[in-house]
Design a protein around this motif. Structure first.
Motif, mmCIF file in Angstrom:
data_model
loop_
_atom_site.group_PDB
_atom_site.id
_atom_site.type_symbol
_atom_site.label_atom_id
_atom_site.label_comp_id
_atom_site.label_asym_id
_atom_site.label_seq_id
_atom_site.Cartn_x
_atom_site.Cartn_y
_atom_site.Cartn_z
ATOM 1 N N PHE A 266 0.867 -1.185 0.000
ATOM 2 C CA PHE A 266 0.000 0.000 0.000
ATOM 3 C C PHE A 266 0.901 1.231 0.000
ATOM 4 C CE2 PHE A 266 -2.615 3.291 1.914
ATOM 5 C CZ PHE A 266 -3.917 3.008 1.540
ATOM 6 N N LYS B 217 0.995 5.590 -0.328
ATOM 7 C CA LYS B 217 0.342 6.893 -0.380
ATOM 8 C C LYS B 217 1.280 7.911 -1.008
ATOM 9 C CE LYS B 217 -2.874 8.205 1.837
ATOM 10 N NZ LYS B 217 -4.357 8.373 1.645
ATOM 11 N N LEU C 226 1.232 5.102 12.548
ATOM 12 C CA LEU C 226 0.949 5.762 11.272
ATOM 13 C C LEU C 226 1.327 7.244 11.295
ATOM 14 C CD1 LEU C 226 -2.543 4.179 10.491
ATOM 15 C CD2 LEU C 226 -0.329 3.572 9.465
ATOM 16 N N TYR D 60 -3.282 7.240 -4.039
ATOM 17 C CA TYR D 60 -2.638 6.099 -3.410
ATOM 18 C C TYR D 60 -2.890 4.864 -4.264
ATOM 19 C CZ TYR D 60 -7.378 5.869 -1.378
ATOM 20 O OH TYR D 60 -8.747 5.873 -1.188
ATOM 21 N N ALA E 138 -2.521 0.321 -4.265
ATOM 22 C CA ALA E 138 -2.395 -0.883 -3.445
ATOM 23 C C ALA E 138 -2.545 -2.109 -4.324
ATOM 24 C CB ALA E 138 -3.461 -0.897 -2.344
ATOM 25 N N LEU F 129 -6.315 3.236 5.369
ATOM 26 C CA LEU F 129 -4.966 3.290 5.923
ATOM 27 C C LEU F 129 -4.876 2.528 7.240
ATOM 28 C CD1 LEU F 129 -2.107 4.429 5.612
ATOM 29 C CD2 LEU F 129 -2.886 6.500 6.808
ATOM 30 N N ALA G 146 -5.378 -1.218 6.565
ATOM 31 C CA ALA G 146 -4.201 -1.799 5.917
ATOM 32 C C ALA G 146 -3.109 -2.063 6.948
ATOM 33 C CB ALA G 146 -3.685 -0.874 4.815
ATOM 34 N N LEU G 147 -2.933 -1.135 7.878
ATOM 35 C CA LEU G 147 -1.952 -1.342 8.941
ATOM 36 C C LEU G 147 -2.244 -2.619 9.710
ATOM 37 C CD1 LEU G 147 0.353 -0.357 10.862
ATOM 38 C CD2 LEU G 147 -1.443 0.812 12.164
ATOM 39 N N LEU H 185 3.556 -0.807 4.250
ATOM 40 C CA LEU H 185 3.018 0.485 3.839
ATOM 41 C C LEU H 185 4.164 1.422 3.502
ATOM 42 C CD1 LEU H 185 0.355 0.992 6.667
ATOM 43 C CD2 LEU H 185 0.236 -0.478 4.646
ATOM 44 N N GLN I 223 5.244 5.549 1.432
ATOM 45 C CA GLN I 223 4.809 6.819 0.870
ATOM 46 C C GLN I 223 5.895 7.362 -0.051
ATOM 47 O OE1 GLN I 223 4.115 9.713 3.982
ATOM 48 N NE2 GLN I 223 6.105 9.347 4.944
#
Length: 318
Positions: free
Chosen positions: A153, A155, A192, A203, A205, A226, A229-230, A238, A240
């Motif tokens: 995933f 972002k 997060l 984003y 995934a 989010l 997903a965590l 995850l 970014q």
């Protein structure tokens, strides 16, 4: 916890420049991974055509990175569908997807239904109101998914200036992020805390993850996905990517209030499922006789993981 976040930032935060297009193209060919890009749209005729044209020119024709480019129209009253189609997107009406289940208003509803009309192994979401759009928004968020099998995933992160009538307030965009989402995440999901733009609409995934997650139907979808997903794949899955600057249409204060209430409710549901009543939010507008109340239901409905929907299971099996 701070040390864990700092370690994550050092391992899972990148710049779009870290993965050039040539590397992404080679990784895509080697893995056979397919990529779908979805633009949820409602009355975006002014911007959707430029976004679609840029993606098609740079990432379909110049470098074959995107296999599927879909605009999912959630009931536009303007020329959004016509403009998007002319620019090269496949346009799908929200109400034509899973017709046995009447659609409800909301961005999350559209994103959830998009899984039924796309087939990519990786699904990237891009808002349709972006201005001065660059293909970097797409390459940035899909890049780690093409080159690192452990990432699930991704972002986008960016500067988000607030454009006002008298100029631009640098760094003043993302007001709901700073006033609501970031405090909630730091207090309740501190792992997060490293996400720069947790509510950003760009984003990507793996489908294998998205189909296992519930989708809040409204404004809470970004925070909900989010957080879920965590809990589903863990922090190290995850990531970014910095894609520069995001310019888009900004909403007024009352719309932001409704957004904030939906986001808070999404967090609340995840903290105490099954013990809450359906909330409402009352706001005030000045009328002929003074301030008048306007009460809105806060988006609370969620769609189940797509992997539990019979039509989706049948389509994947076929």
């Amino acid at each position: 916890m701070l040390e864990e976040v700092e370690r994550w930032l050092s391992r899972r935060s990148w710049s779009v420049a870290d993965r050039p297009l040539s590397q992404l193209g080679a990784a895509k060919r080697a893995s056979g991974t397919t990529v779908s890009v979805v633009l949820p749209a409602l009355d975006e005729e002014e911007t959707v055509g430029e976004i679609v044209a840029e993606i098609r020119r740079e990432l379909v024709e110049r470098v074959p990175l995107v296999d599927e480019l879909v605009v999912l129209d959630s009931g536009s009253r303007d020329r959004t569908a016509e403009v998007a189609r002319a620019a090269g997107a496949r346009v799908v009406r929200r109400d034509d997807v899973l017709p046995r289940l009447p659609a409800v208003p909301g961005k999350g509803e559209v994103l959830w239904r998009s899984l039924l009309v796309t087939s990519g192994d990786v699904v990237a979401f891009v808002d349709a109101d972006l201005r001065e759009f660059s293909a970097d928004f797409v390459t940035g968020i899909v890049g780690p998914l093409l080159t690192d099998p452990d990432v699930q995933f991704v972002k986008a992160m960016y500067d988000r200036p607030l454009t006002l009538a008298d100029g631009v307030g640098a760094g003043q965009g993302g007001r709901v992020t700073e006033l609501v989402a970031r405090p909630l995440l730091n207090l309740h999901w501190p792992r997060l805390a490293g996400f720069v733009q947790p509510l950003g609409g760009e984003y990507a995934a793996r489908r294998s993850l998205l189909e296992r997650l519930p989708f809040p139907v409204g404004y809470g979808v970004e925070l909900g996905l989010l957080v879920d997903a965590l809990h589903t794949v863990g922090l190290d899955a995850l990531a970014q990517v910095d894609v520069g600057v995001r310019r888009h249409r900004h909403q007024d204060g009352q719309a932001l209030g409704r957004m904030a209430a939906a986001i808070y409710r999404t967090a609340q549901l995840r903290l105490a499922r099954g013990h809450l009543v359906r909330p409402e939010l009352t706001q005030f507008v000045r009328g002929a006789s003074g301030f008048e109340p306007r009460t809105y239901a806060v988006d609370t409905e969620e769609r189940p993981p797509m992997a539990e929907v019979a039509e989706y299971v049948a389509r994947r099996a076929a």
